[in-house]
Design a protein around this motif. Sequence first.
Motif, PDB file in Angstrom:
ATOM      1  N   ARG A 400       0.778  -0.916   0.229  1.00  0.00           N
ATOM      2  CA  ARG A 400      -0.525  -0.155  -0.116  1.00  0.00           C
ATOM      3  C   ARG A 400       0.456   1.378   0.295  1.00  0.00           C
ATOM      4  NH1 ARG A 400      -2.690  -0.921   4.304  1.00  0.00           N
ATOM      5  NH2 ARG A 400      -4.779  -1.739   3.009  1.00  0.00           N
ATOM      6  N   LYS A 401       2.261   0.859   0.643  1.00  0.00           N
ATOM      7  CA  LYS A 401       2.553   2.446   1.019  1.00  0.00           C
ATOM      8  C   LYS A 401       3.459   2.968  -0.390  1.00  0.00           C
ATOM      9  CE  LYS A 401       6.437   3.749   4.178  1.00  0.00           C
ATOM     10  NZ  LYS A 401       7.163   3.964   5.286  1.00  0.00           N
ATOM     11  N   GLU A 402       4.105   1.354  -0.758  1.00  0.00           N
ATOM     12  CA  GLU A 402       4.753   1.530  -1.516  1.00  0.00           C
ATOM     13  C   GLU A 402       4.100   1.915  -3.644  1.00  0.00           C
ATOM     14  OE1 GLU A 402       8.529   2.117  -3.418  1.00  0.00           O
ATOM     15  OE2 GLU A 402       7.961   1.960  -1.718  1.00  0.00           O
ATOM     16  N   TRP A 403       2.698   1.988  -3.696  1.00  0.00           N
ATOM     17  CA  TRP A 403       1.657   2.337  -4.562  1.00  0.00           C
ATOM     18  C   TRP A 403       1.148   3.641  -4.559  1.00  0.00           C
ATOM     19  CZ3 TRP A 403      -1.348  -2.805  -5.953  1.00  0.00           C
ATOM     20  CH2 TRP A 403      -0.773  -3.686  -6.668  1.00  0.00           C
ATOM     21  N   ALA A 404       0.845   3.829  -3.316  1.00  0.00           N
ATOM     22  CA  ALA A 404       0.936   5.155  -3.109  1.00  0.00           C
ATOM     23  C   ALA A 404       1.852   6.010  -3.595  1.00  0.00           C
ATOM     24  CB  ALA A 404       0.171   5.352  -1.106  1.00  0.00           C
ATOM     25  N   LEU A 457     -12.869  -1.704  -8.321  1.00  0.00           N
ATOM     26  CA  LEU A 457     -12.567  -0.926  -9.571  1.00  0.00           C
ATOM     27  C   LEU A 457     -12.730  -0.177 -10.676  1.00  0.00           C
ATOM     28  CD1 LEU A 457      -8.843  -2.486  -8.835  1.00  0.00           C
ATOM     29  CD2 LEU A 457      -9.735  -0.391  -7.443  1.00  0.00           C
ATOM     30  N   LEU A 458     -13.361  -0.813 -11.740  1.00  0.00           N
ATOM     31  CA  LEU A 458     -14.145  -0.178 -12.626  1.00  0.00           C
ATOM     32  C   LEU A 458     -15.155   0.471 -12.615  1.00  0.00           C
ATOM     33  CD1 LEU A 458     -13.752  -4.142 -14.590  1.00  0.00           C
ATOM     34  CD2 LEU A 458     -11.944  -1.354 -15.009  1.00  0.00           C
ATOM     35  N   LYS A 459     -15.839  -0.066 -11.464  1.00  0.00           N
ATOM     36  CA  LYS A 459     -17.039   0.628 -10.462  1.00  0.00           C
ATOM     37  C   LYS A 459     -16.448   1.886 -10.634  1.00  0.00           C
ATOM     38  CE  LYS A 459     -19.276  -1.948  -8.442  1.00  0.00           C
ATOM     39  NZ  LYS A 459     -20.507  -2.914  -7.632  1.00  0.00           N
ATOM     40  N   THR A 460     -14.716   2.315  -9.890  1.00  0.00           N
ATOM     41  CA  THR A 460     -14.757   2.889  -8.927  1.00  0.00           C
ATOM     42  C   THR A 460     -14.669   4.400  -9.977  1.00  0.00           C
ATOM     43  OG1 THR A 460     -14.386   2.142  -7.116  1.00  0.00           O
ATOM     44  CG2 THR A 460     -13.203   4.300  -7.476  1.00  0.00           C
ATOM     45  N   ILE A 461     -13.432   3.671 -11.308  1.00  0.00           N
ATOM     46  CA  ILE A 461     -13.595   4.419 -12.442  1.00  0.00           C
ATOM     47  C   ILE A 461     -14.837   4.999 -13.257  1.00  0.00           C
ATOM     48  CG2 ILE A 461     -12.376   4.420 -14.556  1.00  0.00           C
ATOM     49  CD1 ILE A 461     -10.026   2.724 -13.368  1.00  0.00           C
ATOM     50  N   GLU A 475      -6.253  -1.380  -5.238  1.00  0.00           N
ATOM     51  CA  GLU A 475      -7.023  -1.998  -3.784  1.00  0.00           C
ATOM     52  C   GLU A 475      -6.670  -3.229  -3.353  1.00  0.00           C
ATOM     53  OE1 GLU A 475     -10.495  -3.100  -1.615  1.00  0.00           O
ATOM     54  OE2 GLU A 475     -11.124  -2.883  -4.210  1.00  0.00           O
ATOM     55  N   LEU A 476      -6.475  -3.113  -2.389  1.00  0.00           N
ATOM     56  CA  LEU A 476      -5.665  -4.522  -1.142  1.00  0.00           C
ATOM     57  C   LEU A 476      -6.270  -4.352  -0.385  1.00  0.00           C
ATOM     58  CD1 LEU A 476      -2.110  -2.803  -0.636  1.00  0.00           C
ATOM     59  CD2 LEU A 476      -2.851  -4.615  -2.052  1.00  0.00           C
ATOM     60  N   GLY A 497      -4.910  -5.550  -6.390  1.00  0.00           N
ATOM     61  CA  GLY A 497      -5.784  -5.109  -7.553  1.00  0.00           C
ATOM     62  C   GLY A 497      -5.489  -3.863  -7.983  1.00  0.00           C
ATOM     63  N   ALA A 498      -4.986  -3.452  -9.510  1.00  0.00           N
ATOM     64  CA  ALA A 498      -4.508  -1.711  -9.954  1.00  0.00           C
ATOM     65  C   ALA A 498      -5.152  -1.774 -11.386  1.00  0.00           C
ATOM     66  CB  ALA A 498      -3.273  -1.851  -9.817  1.00  0.00           C
TER      67      ALA A 498
END
Length: 621
Positions: A400-404, A457-461, A475-476, A497-498
């Motif tokens: 989470r930290k690295e991807w953020a 994630l697709l619904k978020t987009i 999302e983790l 997931g990303a």
Amino acid sequence: MPTISVDKAELFQRLGHQYTTEEFDRLCFDYGLELDEDTTAEVEAAIKKGLPAERPQLKIEVPANRYDLVCLEGISRALRAFLGKQDPPQYTLSYPPGGEKDLITVTVSQETQRVRPFFACAVLRNIKFTPISYASFIDLQDKLHQNIGRRRSLVAIGTHDLDTLTPPFRYEARTPTNIAFAPLGRETVHTAAELMQIYESDKHLSRYLPIIRDSDVYPIIYDAEDHVLSMPPIINSEHSKITLETKNVFIDTTATDDTKLQIVINMVASMFSEYCAEPFTIEPCKIIFPDGSTRISPDITPRTVTARASYINSCTSLSLTPSTIQSLLTRMGLSPTLSLNDPDALIVSLPCTRPDIFHEVDIMEDAAVAYGFNNLPDIFPQTSTVAQPLPISRLTDVIRKEWAMTGWVEALPFILCSHEENFSFMNRPDPGSLAVKIANPKTLEFQVVRTSLLPGLLKTIRENRSHALPMRVFELSDVVFKDTERERQARNERHAGAVWCARSAGFEVVHGLLDRAMKMLEVPRIGRGDGRNVGYYIKEGDDPAYFPGRAATIYYRPPPQKPSKTSELADELKNTLHINQDRDIVIGTLGVLHPTVLEKFEITYPCSALEFNMEVFLKRL
């Protein structure tokens, strides 16, 4: 927690004191309740404006398992005992002059086993209703229907004017066309099949129709002259409706759960037995079952639980004597006595209105409530522990930290989704043994527990289409799969997931995101035929969620277990021959999402996605 409304003036009259809102709020808090609202100010404002207004109400939140507190009678009875103004009532069965042979009997038909097999009943004699108590009587039934009765699906209550009926009664189950009566509020006689059509448009009753609609037979209760009492759980008969002038009340309950049935019949009968000419007396009935066995209903025999003063003191950090604890429990509506054989023990008699008490710990809780939680001493615990995150949470925080920090935004969608979103929208078939399905979903959006992070994630987009491109979300979190080998028949699995959404597909972006995650986990990238013991690699995949030729499967080669000498030689040979891949496991996928997937989620730009299982790396943390 259910919220009940009680008449303020009536409640304060029963308590023998006119409380301010603050004083009553404190009393509720001390007993473990919460005063949600006092409508006095609203009522006074409406009266000043010349508008019609009801009497001031107190809206009180009560614990979900305290069914004895969901009516005015129960809550006033409990608070009076708590304040020491009355002893707990003793409920008794009052038999007719002729004894058991003169009891009202109800014969249960074998056919009822096909629809609502359990039945209980009681009689309240010489009852005197007032408008307030009558409204409370109706409201209690509704509260129990919605709460423990689960909207009448588990338990349904019927109340009737006994003077309009001729015992004995029969509880039967007949086909819908063979049932005909005038339902409550109507003068016209209809068959049960017609009533099901009539009530389809009824806002209140339509919600209960599915409970029996698909059954071959419907439950029905008759008296000796074939007058219908009710067709549970839908509607009572107009013939036996109760009014303010009703003197003798017959209460019937039908259910699919016998435990809840006994709780409900005891609660309704005991709460309103105080209005009988002889308070707190209930006339029982005799139920004859299909196998010839009989039961006296209701069964209000008190249960007994042994509580130890030493246990209560150890839990509360107090030093109370058994006699002090006895007085505290009496204030909570219980009937404790000191044991003659054990000076540390109390024999606690539990009334039929307290089905929430199962164990000695429940007795301890009541004693602590009566003593006052705010009065308990503040002491340091005898044991000290240091909290720490679960290993999977620590692992998640690394990614989470690295991807953020690389500029990606974390999303937190729901763990429930529709069946279509989880399968058909992703071009994935449903094998039937993969997803955990909700038995009675409230909406089409929450039908299954997700098996993939990508739909969320697709619904978020989709909901953030107005944002500037590129959109980078991840999302983790957990997904859930059926697992028949486990006791709970399901298992959680932590996934990462990303999704990248931009004017270009961006396969290389999610590939780089995967490489970065693996670098942080110190998992090297290897070739498929590489002889190294640990690592990951990708291979062309065929997941239908991705565009053909633009999809890859992620493989992970876990470290070997500590081998014996023989297995060491075998592993060395496998490494020499480059056949380590038989230990390789599939942990996820990545690729460019298929255009049909994007179309179903109403996304007009190309997207690339990545998802993999994180739990396989736990042992490396």
